[in-house]
Design an enzyme around this catalytic site. Structure first.
Site, PDB file in Angstrom:
ATOM      1  N   PRO A  36      -5.655   8.142  -2.926  1.00 39.72           N
ATOM      2  CA  PRO A  36      -6.697   8.754  -3.950  1.00 39.72           C
ATOM      3  C   PRO A  36      -5.899  10.050  -4.571  1.00 39.72           C
ATOM      4  O   PRO A  36      -6.300   9.672  -5.962  1.00 39.72           O
ATOM      5  CB  PRO A  36      -7.673   8.733  -3.165  1.00 39.72           C
ATOM      6  CG  PRO A  36      -7.555   7.436  -1.594  1.00 39.72           C
ATOM      7  CD  PRO A  36      -6.410   7.261  -2.011  1.00 39.72           C
ATOM      8  N   GLY A  92       1.017  -0.988   0.097  1.00 38.01           N
ATOM      9  CA  GLY A  92       0.323   0.784   0.122  1.00 38.01           C
ATOM     10  C   GLY A  92       0.991   0.936  -0.020  1.00 38.01           C
ATOM     11  O   GLY A  92       1.665   1.658   0.976  1.00 38.01           O
ATOM     12  N   LEU A  93       0.846   1.611  -1.694  1.00 33.15           N
ATOM     13  CA  LEU A  93       1.660   3.495  -0.999  1.00 33.15           C
ATOM     14  C   LEU A  93       1.059   4.412  -1.605  1.00 33.15           C
ATOM     15  O   LEU A  93       0.459   4.996  -1.219  1.00 33.15           O
ATOM     16  CB  LEU A  93       2.814   3.476  -1.674  1.00 33.15           C
ATOM     17  CG  LEU A  93       4.121   4.132  -2.148  1.00 33.15           C
ATOM     18  CD1 LEU A  93       4.450   5.073  -1.510  1.00 33.15           C
ATOM     19  CD2 LEU A  93       4.507   4.071  -3.002  1.00 33.15           C
ATOM     20  N   ASN A 112      11.850  -0.660  -7.139  1.00 31.45           N
ATOM     21  CA  ASN A 112      12.663  -1.007  -8.307  1.00 31.45           C
ATOM     22  C   ASN A 112      12.679  -2.344  -8.150  1.00 31.45           C
ATOM     23  O   ASN A 112      13.136  -3.294  -9.910  1.00 31.45           O
ATOM     24  CB  ASN A 112      13.904  -0.607  -7.797  1.00 31.45           C
ATOM     25  CG  ASN A 112      13.785   0.722  -7.898  1.00 31.45           C
ATOM     26  OD1 ASN A 112      13.409   1.201  -9.280  1.00 31.45           O
ATOM     27  ND2 ASN A 112      14.886   1.346  -7.639  1.00 31.45           N
ATOM     28  N   SER A 133       1.582   9.630  -8.593  1.00 32.02           N
ATOM     29  CA  SER A 133       3.181   9.886  -8.840  1.00 32.02           C
ATOM     30  C   SER A 133       3.810  10.567  -7.982  1.00 32.02           C
ATOM     31  O   SER A 133       5.236  10.685  -7.740  1.00 32.02           O
ATOM     32  CB  SER A 133       2.995  10.869 -10.656  1.00 32.02           C
ATOM     33  OG  SER A 133       2.412   9.629 -11.483  1.00 32.02           O
ATOM     34  N   GLY A 168     -10.617  -6.131 -37.599  1.00 36.43           N
ATOM     35  CA  GLY A 168     -11.984  -7.084 -36.919  1.00 36.43           C
ATOM     36  C   GLY A 168     -12.349  -7.902 -35.921  1.00 36.43           C
ATOM     37  O   GLY A 168     -12.486  -7.324 -35.051  1.00 36.43           O
ATOM     38  N   ARG A 181      -4.869 -16.744 -42.168  1.00 33.54           N
ATOM     39  CA  ARG A 181      -5.455 -15.550 -42.759  1.00 33.54           C
ATOM     40  C   ARG A 181      -5.138 -15.014 -44.456  1.00 33.54           C
ATOM     41  O   ARG A 181      -4.203 -14.839 -45.056  1.00 33.54           O
ATOM     42  CB  ARG A 181      -5.448 -14.349 -42.306  1.00 33.54           C
ATOM     43  CG  ARG A 181      -6.576 -13.547 -42.521  1.00 33.54           C
ATOM     44  CD  ARG A 181      -8.235 -13.430 -42.274  1.00 33.54           C
ATOM     45  NE  ARG A 181      -9.121 -12.849 -42.318  1.00 33.54           N
ATOM     46  CZ  ARG A 181     -10.412 -13.227 -42.376  1.00 33.54           C
ATOM     47  NH1 ARG A 181     -10.886 -14.216 -42.023  1.00 33.54           N
ATOM     48  NH2 ARG A 181     -11.406 -12.135 -42.325  1.00 33.54           N
ATOM     49  N   GLU A 239       3.344   1.690 -11.413  1.00 35.02           N
ATOM     50  CA  GLU A 239       5.082   1.829 -10.898  1.00 35.02           C
ATOM     51  C   GLU A 239       6.071   2.429 -11.131  1.00 35.02           C
ATOM     52  O   GLU A 239       7.170   1.659 -11.903  1.00 35.02           O
ATOM     53  CB  GLU A 239       4.998  -0.355 -10.484  1.00 35.02           C
ATOM     54  CG  GLU A 239       4.485  -0.424  -9.735  1.00 35.02           C
ATOM     55  CD  GLU A 239       5.548  -2.273  -9.607  1.00 35.02           C
ATOM     56  OE1 GLU A 239       5.958  -1.838  -9.816  1.00 35.02           O
ATOM     57  OE2 GLU A 239       4.342  -2.906  -8.978  1.00 35.02           O
ATOM     58  N   THR A 298      -2.944  -3.949  -5.776  1.00 32.01           N
ATOM     59  CA  THR A 298      -3.230  -5.297  -5.833  1.00 32.01           C
ATOM     60  C   THR A 298      -2.824  -6.456  -5.113  1.00 32.01           C
ATOM     61  O   THR A 298      -2.819  -6.262  -3.674  1.00 32.01           O
ATOM     62  CB  THR A 298      -2.280  -6.099  -7.089  1.00 32.01           C
ATOM     63  OG1 THR A 298      -1.738  -5.186  -8.482  1.00 32.01           O
ATOM     64  CG2 THR A 298      -2.126  -7.155  -7.643  1.00 32.01           C
TER      65      THR A 298
END
Length: 431
Positions: free
Chosen positions: A172, A168-169, A286, A176, A387, A314, A410, A205
């Site tokens: 909200p 957790g860094l 890092n 950066s 497509g 194809r 990151e 995550t």
């Protein structure tokens, strides 16, 4: 080396295609009396730079990922579902924290750990993200900064995938700019030897399923950033919430959430004892950024393989395969070149890292370049499918959506540009 799984929609006869191509290559080699054969899957022979152990680890990871992860990724992406059993499976194979020594970890090289991320991200960036957080950010952080007691308590079970971690860094209001974080830790007013953590982290995550959450917060008394280990099972009800963030357009095969802390009581022994400031989280980042530099090459290599087979199968314009046309060949040539260069650069930085000679700027360079080129080339290769690229069963669109995220998290590429610009000019451009 890996051969990509083929979509049931396109129905290319992959084995037949490969057989014909290899026969053609052999005929060409015989006619030209060449001693060596160009390998489109390893254009610059990067395998020659790997040790026997690294090759064995890479092959183990590739086999697991193609046999166990590839068959379930498409449905997982559609359902936005991550199965925690994946980390148990990786733990059984020794793929978690592979470059750490002791505590049940493999003690392999930095390059070997990068080859694992390459194999996992060849299937999906989300799967790699879940593994990287466990291995590089949380296990790596505990290994680098934890006390002997913290290492013994957490690392062996995390190496097995029995304890899951989150990092957790990001907040909200501060992505950066982590130095402006608002999360705080203050002394417990009535319980000696305890701190109270409050604040919010986002885009984390593994947070909804994590047993151990590594959180960075400012000491209220000094303003210094410190690292803390939150053990979920010890948190009183109502103090810790980790809601999932749903409806993502990328990394849907991984689980992402928030960390909401309301006076979470933390024993002081759960704080990293010595590391202060952003040096702690950046050291962890890092390590993960290095893994991303090889991981994104795995995603790009899968895009190349899928686009190549599609172009060979194809038929358009008088029954010619798309691979006959110059624009298609240029897209494949550009992508193969960038992938080959990216792998070589990452191997070099990994070697320097193990020798203690790598700088953060080197890691910024390979993370930025490989993420950017993987995204640019994947988008270009997507055009080969026309497509059909819209159908998720062709899988290249999933890689493109994922690679946008890897280019963003990151350290977004522009931030790494400023890190490199500062190193080149000596002038700080952040403020």
């Amino acid at each position: 080396m890996f051969r990509p799984a083929i979509s049931r929609v396109s129905r290319p006869a992959a084995a037949s295609v490969r057989c014909r191509q290899r026969q053609a290559f052999r005929s060409y080699a015989s006619a030209s009396k060449s001693k060596s054969l160009f390998d489109w899957e390893d254009p610059l022979a990067s395998k020659n730079l790997l040790t026997e152990e690294e090759l064995a680890i890479s092959e183990t990871a590739e086999r697991y990922c193609q046999e166990q992860l590839q068959p379930r990724v498409l449905q997982a992406y559609r359902d936005e579902h991550y199965d925690p059993a994946i980390l148990l499976e990786m733990g059984e194979l020794g793929l978690l924290g592979a470059n750490l020594h002791g505590y049940g970890c493999a003690g392999a090289s930095t390059v070997a750990s990068g080859l694992i991320t390459r194999a996992v991200e060849r299937v999906d960036s989300g799967y790699r993200s879940g593994m990287s957080v466990q291995s590089s950010l949380v296990m790596g952080g505990i290994y680098e900064f934890g006390t002997a007691e913290q290492k013994e308590k957490y690392l062996p079970e995390m190496a097995k995938g029995k304890l899951l971690g989150a990092f957790g860094l990001t907040e909200p209001n501060h992505g950066s700019d982590p130095g402006s974080m608002e999360s705080t830790a203050r002394p417990h007013p009535t319980k000696k030897g305890y701190l109270l953590l409050s604040g919010s982290k986002t885009w984390i995550t593994n947070s909804p399923i994590a047993d151990v959450l590594m959180v960075w917060a400012k000491l209220q008394e000094t303003g210094k950033i410190r690292g803390f280990l939150i053990d979920r099972k010890d948190c009183p009800p109502g103090t810790l919430e980790t809601p999932a963030i749903k409806n993502k357009t990328g990394l849907r095969a991984s689980i992402t959430g928030m960390i909401q802390m309301d006076d979470v009581p933390i024993p002081e022994e759960n704080m990293f004892p010595d590391i202060e400031g952003l040096a702690g989280p950046f050291t962890c980042l890092n390590s993960a950024r290095y893994g991303i530099s090889l991981g994104t090459m795995g995603a790009l290599e899968d895009c190349i393989a899928r686009a190549r087979i599609y172009a060979l199968e194809r038929k358009q314009f008088k029954g010619n395969p798309l691979a006959k046309y110059q624009l298609v060949q240029k897209k494949l040539a550009d992508a193969a070149t960038d992938a080959a260069y990216g792998v070589l650069a990452a191997i070099q930085v990994g070697r320097l890292k193990d020798e203690g000679k790598a700088t953060p700027e080197m890691i910024s360079m390979v993370k930025r370049q490989n993420c950017d080129r993987a995204l640019v080339n994947a988008r270009a290769l997507q055009e080969i499918f026309g497509g059909n690229a819209v159908s998720d069963e062709y899988q290249i669109g999933r890689h493109v959506a994922n690679l946008f995220v890897t280019q963003t998290y990151e350290g977004q590429s522009d931030i790494h540009s400023l890190i490199l610009g500062r190193a080149v000019t000596g002038i700080q451009a952040f403020v």
